[in-house]
Design an enzyme around this catalytic site. Structure first.
Site, short mmCIF file in Angstrom:
data_model
loop_
_atom_site.label_atom_id
_atom_site.label_comp_id
_atom_site.label_asym_id
_atom_site.label_seq_id
_atom_site.Cartn_x
_atom_site.Cartn_y
_atom_site.Cartn_z
CB SER A 1 -0.85 -0.02 1.27
OG SER A 1 -1.42 1.24 1.49
CE1 TYR B 1 -4.45 -2.08 4.93
CE2 TYR B 1 -3.45 0.05 4.44
CZ TYR B 1 -4.02 -1.14 4.01
OH TYR B 1 -4.15 -1.38 2.65
P1 NDP Z 1 -11.46 -5.91 0.70
O1 NDP Z 1 -11.71 -5.59 2.13
O2 NDP Z 1 -12.44 -5.48 -0.32
O3 NDP Z 1 -11.21 -7.48 0.54
C1 NDP Z 1 -10.33 -8.14 1.41
C2 NDP Z 1 -10.48 -9.63 1.27
O4 NDP Z 1 -9.66 -10.23 2.31
C3 NDP Z 1 -11.91 -10.09 1.50
O5 NDP Z 1 -12.20 -11.15 0.63
C4 NDP Z 1 -11.88 -10.54 2.94
O6 NDP Z 1 -12.82 -11.55 3.27
C5 NDP Z 1 -10.47 -11.11 3.04
N1 NDP Z 1 -10.09 -11.17 4.45
C6 NDP Z 1 -10.12 -10.19 5.36
N2 NDP Z 1 -9.81 -10.66 6.56
C7 NDP Z 1 -9.59 -11.98 6.41
C8 NDP Z 1 -9.29 -13.03 7.31
N3 NDP Z 1 -9.18 -12.81 8.63
N4 NDP Z 1 -9.14 -14.27 6.85
C9 NDP Z 1 -9.29 -14.52 5.53
N5 NDP Z 1 -9.60 -13.58 4.62
C10 NDP Z 1 -9.77 -12.32 5.07
O7 NDP Z 1 -10.03 -5.30 0.39
P2 NDP Z 1 -9.34 -4.90 -1.01
O8 NDP Z 1 -9.74 -5.83 -2.06
O9 NDP Z 1 -9.51 -3.46 -1.19
O10 NDP Z 1 -7.81 -5.13 -0.62
C11 NDP Z 1 -7.02 -6.17 -1.11
C12 NDP Z 1 -5.59 -5.87 -0.77
O11 NDP Z 1 -5.17 -4.65 -1.40
C13 NDP Z 1 -5.34 -5.66 0.73
O12 NDP Z 1 -4.09 -6.22 1.06
C14 NDP Z 1 -5.29 -4.15 0.87
O13 NDP Z 1 -4.53 -3.77 1.97
C15 NDP Z 1 -4.64 -3.77 -0.45
N6 NDP Z 1 -4.87 -2.39 -0.86
C16 NDP Z 1 -6.11 -2.00 -1.30
C17 NDP Z 1 -6.31 -0.70 -1.76
C18 NDP Z 1 -7.64 -0.24 -2.25
O14 NDP Z 1 -7.77 0.97 -2.61
N7 NDP Z 1 -8.66 -1.07 -2.32
C19 NDP Z 1 -5.20 0.27 -1.80
C20 NDP Z 1 -3.94 -0.25 -1.31
C21 NDP Z 1 -3.80 -1.52 -0.87
P3 NDP Z 1 -14.38 -11.22 3.40
O15 NDP Z 1 -14.85 -11.13 2.00
O16 NDP Z 1 -14.89 -12.40 4.13
O17 NDP Z 1 -14.48 -9.94 4.15
#
Ligand code: NDP
Length: 252
Positions: free
Chosen positions: A159, A172
């Site tokens: 990120s 985070y």
């Molecule tokens: P979302 O919150 O939309 O999706 C995250 C996913 O991770 C979901 O499927 C969620 O499951 C899963 N997850 C969360 N906690 C757990 C857990 N305890 N065990 C298993 N699975 C888990 O996030 P994004 O798609 O936006 O983010 C994806 C990655 O990109 C992350 O690493 C984030 O930090 C990074 N990122 C995103 C940005 C953005 O603008 N979107 C910018 C910079 C970095 P569930 O569906 O059950 O909630």
């Protein structure tokens, strides 16, 4: 600082990931879901790991409906996963797959966004558990299966706040710095001893549930949809990026 991205002339064809097996964490929603669908659409067998089984099942069904290779589904809550759970998972996968060609560490949680001086320790620990400790455990115990592939790729999700700290991003941001550190240490260890490459990838602002909760005042559609940022995700998992390791990428 300029971060590399997928080459401008990178044009993935539909067989790009043929015969590859790729595990995606957080595959049920957001960027992980889009990556799982994109990998399957390019021929990969995808192992869908996440905490909400119903969401994983939907992705599974979408892949099957699109005629992609039959995926595998792993319901695992990384917030509570212990080393023995991950060991059992690694043993199960080793019984099913001869090797693992890719590991996309994508699942993360945002946690509390508040000053360090008032941050809660439990919330801090949960972010570290999901965003860092679980990545370590999965990497540690899946490495033998990754080493068994001809040239595997590990991608850690970073990120902007994991490359430059920013007020109120707390655990985070610190977890993303740790992710970059894990990537660098592992890449350095494996560079001359293994064909496994290790890189990080910052997706940048993307329209997902996490982004919408971090920036409630933003118009969601001002940011690209996850499906629109997949070039770097495909590039880093494909043979086009063979030999590239230890680098911090941007999706755009
Ligand atoms: P979302 O919150 O939309 O999706 C995250 C996913 O991770 C979901 O499927 C969620 O499951 C899963 N997850 C969360 N906690 C757990 C857990 N305890 N065990 C298993 N699975 C888990 O996030 P994004 O798609 O936006 O983010 C994806 C990655 O990109 C992350 O690493 C984030 O930090 C990074 N990122 C995103 C940005 C953005 O603008 N979107 C910018 C910079 C970095 P569930 O569906 O059950 O909630």
């Amino acid at each position: 600082m300029a971060y590399p991205t997928a080459p401008a002339d990178f044009r993935p064809d539909t067989h790009l990931l043929q015969d590859k097996t790729i595990l995606v964490t957080g595959a049920g929603d957001g960027i992980g879901r889009a990556a799982a669908l994109a990998y399957a659409a390019h021929g990969a067998t995808v192992i869908l790991l996440g905490r909400t089984e119903s969401k994983l099942e939907q992705v599974y069904d979408e892949i099957e409906a699109a005629g992609g290779p039959r995926p595998a589904l792993v319901a695992l809550d990384l917030a509570s996963a212990q080393e023995d759970n991950v060991l059992t998972l690694a043993q199960g996968l080793a019984g099913e797959f001869p090797h693992l060609d890719g590991l996309l560490h994508n699942a993360s949680i945002l946690g509390e966004r508040r000053p360090i001086e008032s941050a809660g320790y439990l919330a801090w620990q949960e972010v570290m558990q999901v965003n860092v400790n679980a990545q370590f455990l999965l990497t540690r115990h899946l490495l033998p299966l990754l080493q068994a592939a001809p040239a595997a790729s590990i991608v850690f999700t970073s990120s902007g706040v994991g490359r430059k700290g920013r007020a109120y991003w707390g655990a985070y941001a610190v977890s993303k710095f740790a992710t970059e550190g894990l990537m660098q240490v592992l890449a350095d260890e494996l560079e001359n001893t293994s064909s496994v490459r290790v890189n990080s990838l910052n997706p940048g602002a993307t329209n997902t549930a996490m982004r919408r909760s971090a920036y409630p005042g933003e118009k969601p559609t001002d940011n690209p949809a996850p499906a629109d940022i997949m070039a770097a995700y495909l590039y880093l998992m494909s043979d086009a990026s063979r030999g590239i390791t230890g680098q911090a990428f941007n999706a755009r």
